[in-house]
Scaffold this motif. Structure first.
Motif, short mmCIF file in Angstrom:
data_model
loop_
_atom_site.label_atom_id
_atom_site.label_comp_id
_atom_site.label_asym_id
_atom_site.label_seq_id
_atom_site.Cartn_x
_atom_site.Cartn_y
_atom_site.Cartn_z
N VAL A 31 0.83 -1.21 0.00
CA VAL A 31 0.00 0.00 0.00
C VAL A 31 0.87 1.27 0.00
N GLY A 32 2.04 1.16 0.65
CA GLY A 32 2.95 2.30 0.68
C GLY A 32 2.79 3.20 1.88
N ARG A 33 2.07 2.71 2.89
CA ARG A 33 1.91 3.53 4.11
C ARG A 33 1.52 2.62 5.26
N THR A 34 1.78 3.10 6.47
CA THR A 34 1.36 2.40 7.68
C THR A 34 -0.06 2.83 8.01
N PHE A 35 -0.93 1.86 8.29
CA PHE A 35 -2.32 2.23 8.59
C PHE A 35 -2.90 1.51 9.80
N ARG A 36 -2.10 0.63 10.45
CA ARG A 36 -2.60 0.00 11.68
C ARG A 36 -1.42 -0.50 12.50
N PRO A 37 -1.63 -0.75 13.81
CA PRO A 37 -0.56 -1.31 14.65
C PRO A 37 -0.37 -2.80 14.35
N HIS A 38 0.77 -3.32 14.78
CA HIS A 38 1.10 -4.74 14.54
C HIS A 38 1.56 -5.39 15.83
N ASP A 39 1.06 -6.60 16.08
CA ASP A 39 1.43 -7.35 17.27
C ASP A 39 2.72 -8.14 17.08
N ASP A 40 3.10 -8.40 15.82
CA ASP A 40 4.32 -9.16 15.54
C ASP A 40 4.84 -8.74 14.17
N ILE A 41 5.91 -9.39 13.73
CA ILE A 41 6.43 -9.16 12.39
C ILE A 41 6.82 -10.51 11.81
N ASP A 42 6.42 -10.76 10.57
CA ASP A 42 6.57 -12.07 9.95
C ASP A 42 7.55 -12.00 8.77
N VAL A 43 8.37 -13.05 8.69
CA VAL A 43 9.27 -13.24 7.55
C VAL A 43 8.95 -14.60 6.94
N LEU A 44 8.83 -14.65 5.63
CA LEU A 44 8.57 -15.91 4.93
C LEU A 44 9.84 -16.41 4.28
N LEU A 45 10.13 -17.70 4.49
CA LEU A 45 11.22 -18.39 3.82
C LEU A 45 10.67 -19.66 3.19
N LEU A 46 11.35 -20.15 2.17
CA LEU A 46 11.04 -21.48 1.65
C LEU A 46 11.67 -22.51 2.58
N ARG A 47 11.02 -23.65 2.72
CA ARG A 47 11.48 -24.65 3.69
C ARG A 47 12.93 -25.06 3.46
N ASP A 48 13.34 -25.18 2.23
CA ASP A 48 14.72 -25.60 1.95
C ASP A 48 15.75 -24.59 2.45
N ASP A 49 15.30 -23.36 2.70
CA ASP A 49 16.21 -22.31 3.15
C ASP A 49 16.10 -22.04 4.65
N GLN A 50 15.44 -22.93 5.39
CA GLN A 50 15.12 -22.66 6.79
C GLN A 50 16.34 -22.37 7.66
N HIS A 51 17.48 -22.98 7.36
CA HIS A 51 18.64 -22.79 8.24
C HIS A 51 19.26 -21.40 8.11
N ALA A 52 18.80 -20.62 7.14
CA ALA A 52 19.23 -19.22 7.08
C ALA A 52 18.80 -18.48 8.35
N VAL A 53 17.70 -18.92 8.97
CA VAL A 53 17.25 -18.29 10.22
C VAL A 53 18.33 -18.43 11.29
N GLN A 54 18.88 -19.63 11.43
CA GLN A 54 19.89 -19.86 12.46
C GLN A 54 21.18 -19.11 12.15
N GLU A 55 21.42 -18.83 10.87
CA GLU A 55 22.63 -18.10 10.50
C GLU A 55 22.48 -16.60 10.75
N VAL A 56 21.38 -16.01 10.29
CA VAL A 56 21.24 -14.55 10.43
C VAL A 56 20.85 -14.15 11.84
#
Length: 200
Positions: free
Chosen positions: A40-65
């Protein structure tokens, strides 16, 4: 969510998350309500969390970053448990909660989606697919995010007031192709849906 650990959240700022995952050697996308706001290009509501999507084959990038953080896998039907270094999470596990220390609030939620033969495959319905190269977009300041029609597809199963708000904000921006894809996906997975008439 159960598992003997606090459910307290203090979501990391969007820019911090982008800087962290910008070091990953794989594709990743901001998801959830933040993805809708990036579209949308703007903030319009509060957020309780923040989500990042990865493909399953790349899951170990989480443990690295997020080296040095705690990572907890959400085993169905919603039990948190520590995710061991190097452990491969099977397809039934879609969510990982991350925090920088045992007594800290949760900061980032990572979601895992499936892919095969270059196609993204919905974790809700294997019949809903798209080329991986086409599931994301990039904000003007370089943050990759999940395309709004795909995020709305996930939000549509049990829409909460914030999901309705996201749909209302994103709908005017969806072009004919995006609207048609979302309508088909909703019908394929959920059957009749209150959002579908508004997509035509």
């Amino acid at each position: 969510m159960t598992g003997g650990t606090s459910a307290r959240w203090d979501p990391a700022p969007l820019r911090e998350v982008a800087d962290l995952f910008g070091r990953a050697g794989c594709r990743w996308w901001i998801a959830g309500g933040h993805a809708i706001e990036l579209a949308v290009g703007r903030t319009f509501r509060p957020h309780d969390d923040i989500d990042v999507l990865l493909l399953r084959d790349d899951q170990h990038a989480v443990q690295e970053v997020l080296a040095g953080w705690e990572w907890w896998a959400a085993d169905p039907p919603g039990t948190l448990r520590p995710w061991r270094p190097g452990e491969h999470l099977h397809p039934g596990v879609h969510d990982i909660w991350c925090r920088p220390a045992p007594d800290a609030a949760w900061r980032i939620q990572v979601m895992l989606d499936e892919a095969e033969h270059g196609q993204w495959v919905s974790r809700r319905d294997a019949g809903v697919r798209r080329p991986v190269a086409g599931i994301g977009a990039v904000s003007p300041d370089g943050i990759p995010y999940l395309r709004p029609e795909i995020q709305l597809y996930y939000k549509a199963k049990h829409p909460r007031p914030k999901d309705e708000q996201d749909f209302d904000a994103a709908l005017p921006l969806l072009d004919t192709e995006q609207r048609a894809w979302l309508a088909r996906a909703l019908t394929h997975t959920l059957g009749p849906h209150p959002w579908t008439p508004r997509l035509h």
